[in-house]
Scaffold this motif. Structure first.
Motif, PDB file in Angstrom:
ATOM      1  N   LEU A   1      -3.440  -3.115   1.604  1.00 58.48           N
ATOM      2  CA  LEU A   1      -3.833  -3.462   0.236  1.00 58.48           C
ATOM      3  C   LEU A   1      -4.797  -4.638   0.277  1.00 58.48           C
ATOM      4  O   LEU A   1      -4.491  -5.680   0.861  1.00 58.48           O
ATOM      5  CB  LEU A   1      -2.597  -3.843  -0.585  1.00 58.48           C
ATOM      6  N   TYR A   2      -5.974  -4.473  -0.324  1.00 52.32           N
ATOM      7  CA  TYR A   2      -6.865  -5.610  -0.568  1.00 52.32           C
ATOM      8  C   TYR A   2      -6.392  -6.209  -1.872  1.00 52.32           C
ATOM      9  O   TYR A   2      -6.775  -5.753  -2.947  1.00 52.32           O
ATOM     10  CB  TYR A   2      -8.319  -5.138  -0.620  1.00 52.32           C
ATOM     11  N   LEU A   3      -5.528  -7.205  -1.788  1.00 54.95           N
ATOM     12  CA  LEU A   3      -4.830  -7.688  -2.965  1.00 54.95           C
ATOM     13  C   LEU A   3      -5.761  -8.327  -3.995  1.00 54.95           C
ATOM     14  O   LEU A   3      -5.572  -8.176  -5.194  1.00 54.95           O
ATOM     15  CB  LEU A   3      -3.722  -8.665  -2.546  1.00 54.95           C
ATOM     16  N   GLY A   4      -6.769  -9.030  -3.532  1.00 54.57           N
ATOM     17  CA  GLY A   4      -7.724  -9.628  -4.475  1.00 54.57           C
ATOM     18  C   GLY A   4      -8.535  -8.588  -5.217  1.00 54.57           C
ATOM     19  O   GLY A   4      -8.946  -8.791  -6.358  1.00 54.57           O
ATOM     20  N   SER A   5      -8.789  -7.466  -4.540  1.00 59.39           N
ATOM     21  CA  SER A   5      -9.467  -6.305  -5.105  1.00 59.39           C
ATOM     22  C   SER A   5     -10.850  -6.629  -5.701  1.00 59.39           C
ATOM     23  O   SER A   5     -11.476  -7.613  -5.323  1.00 59.39           O
ATOM     24  CB  SER A   5      -8.547  -5.608  -6.111  1.00 59.39           C
ATOM     25  N   PHE A   6     -11.308  -5.784  -6.625  1.00 64.52           N
ATOM     26  CA  PHE A   6     -12.677  -5.904  -7.125  1.00 64.52           C
ATOM     27  C   PHE A   6     -12.929  -7.254  -7.803  1.00 64.52           C
ATOM     28  O   PHE A   6     -14.020  -7.822  -7.692  1.00 64.52           O
ATOM     29  CB  PHE A   6     -12.982  -4.760  -8.105  1.00 64.52           C
ATOM     30  N   SER A   7     -11.916  -7.790  -8.486  1.00 65.51           N
ATOM     31  CA  SER A   7     -12.106  -9.073  -9.173  1.00 65.51           C
ATOM     32  C   SER A   7     -12.297 -10.220  -8.185  1.00 65.51           C
ATOM     33  O   SER A   7     -12.953 -11.224  -8.501  1.00 65.51           O
ATOM     34  CB  SER A   7     -10.931  -9.368 -10.116  1.00 65.51           C
ATOM     35  N   ASP A   8     -11.745 -10.089  -6.980  1.00 66.10           N
ATOM     36  CA  ASP A   8     -12.008 -11.074  -5.926  1.00 66.10           C
ATOM     37  C   ASP A   8     -13.367 -10.811  -5.296  1.00 66.10           C
ATOM     38  O   ASP A   8     -14.151 -11.741  -5.060  1.00 66.10           O
ATOM     39  CB  ASP A   8     -10.923 -11.009  -4.857  1.00 66.10           C
TER      40      ASP A   8
END
Length: 275
Positions: A258-265
């Motif tokens: 999982l890229y936890l920060g995702s698009f908002s990061d």
């Protein structure tokens, strides 16, 4: 792999002292709605965990809209809920699946494998006319020793390397709905589009009315991905990507992150490209 418990199992174990129930109801539009609903009624013995106060740390410049909480603080909250190394933990939300899945992933990341998502969530429980209460429980403090599964988490540096090098054996999956993936519409984040090279597999296509589809159906969803590949899932802020994490595991993919920060990061770094 089975990460799901049905409501019939939950009913049989509602008074089991070895089981802890976690209420994760939440609304992005009304952040306090879930806790207010919990105060009105919830499954007997359930403890409330708030997405932004318990399952995330405060928002800063990087890390996305729901950053990883401090492990020590999260562990303290687990212990306050009476969760030990051997506790069977079942999380539920209203029935969407994503908020309970976020809790599931957090506990799995800390090395606690005896954690599950309640199928159908609160909605399914309510429709079955199963017992509810407004009583807020208290438990003797537990003792929880984390054992971090670092292989479950992808850093922004890892994702950058995938974007730059485009390796054949690592797949990026954007879990948001297609119009956000394509940049046609972006109701939440400051920029529109997706991380370059990512393919789109909307998270909600793995569920039907809050119930996870079968392993066979999940394999059909991901037919175009080699199960031997490493897969990194992301969404807007590391919440709705987790149902895809679960369904990939159901489909037999052993290497999922999982890229936890995702698009908002991702968009918090000016140098990062967007497709």
């Amino acid at each position: 792999m089975n990460f799901i418990k049905d409501k019939e199992w939950m009913l049989k174990n509602i008074n089991n002292s070895d089981v802890r129930i976690i209420d994760c109801r939440f609304s992005l539009a009304e952040p306090e709605k879930g806790s207010q609903e919990y105060q009105k009624n919830h499954l007997p013995g359930a403890v409330y965990f708030h997405l932004e106060k318990d399952l995330s740390s405060p928002v800063s410049h990087h890390g996305g809209r729901h950053p990883m909480p401090k492990i020590s603080g999260f562990v303290g909250k687990l212990e306050k809920a009476g969760i030990n190394q051997d506790t069977i933990v079942v999380a539920y939300d209203q029935g969407e699946g994503a908020y309970a899945a976020r809790f599931w992933w957090m506990l799995q990341y800390l090395g606690h494998e005896n954690v599950y998502v309640l199928e159908g969530g609160f909605k399914g429980w309510l429709e079955a006319n199963y017992p509810l209460t407004a009583e807020v429980p208290s438990f003797a403090k537990g003792s929880f020793i984390p054992s971090i599964k670092s292989e479950w988490l992808a850093s922004v540096e890892e994702v950058k390397a995938v974007v730059q090098n485009r390796p054949d054996n690592i797949i990026l999956i954007d879990s948001r709905e297609e119009k956000r993936y394509l940049g046609i519409e972006e109701p939440i984040d400051k920029k529109a589009g997706h991380i370059p090279g990512a393919i789109n597999k909307p998270w909600f296509e793995g569920l039907k009315s809050g119930f996870y589809k079968s392993a066979v159906e999940q394999k059909q969803r991901f037919f175009d991905i080699d199960p031997n590949n490493e897969v990194i899932v992301y969404c807007g802020s590391g919440v709705t990507a987790v149902p895809n994490f679960i369904t990939l595991k159901q489909a037999g993919f052993p290497r999922v992150k999982l890229y936890l920060g995702s698009f908002s990061d991702w968009i918090s770094y000016e140098e990062n490209e967007i497709e």
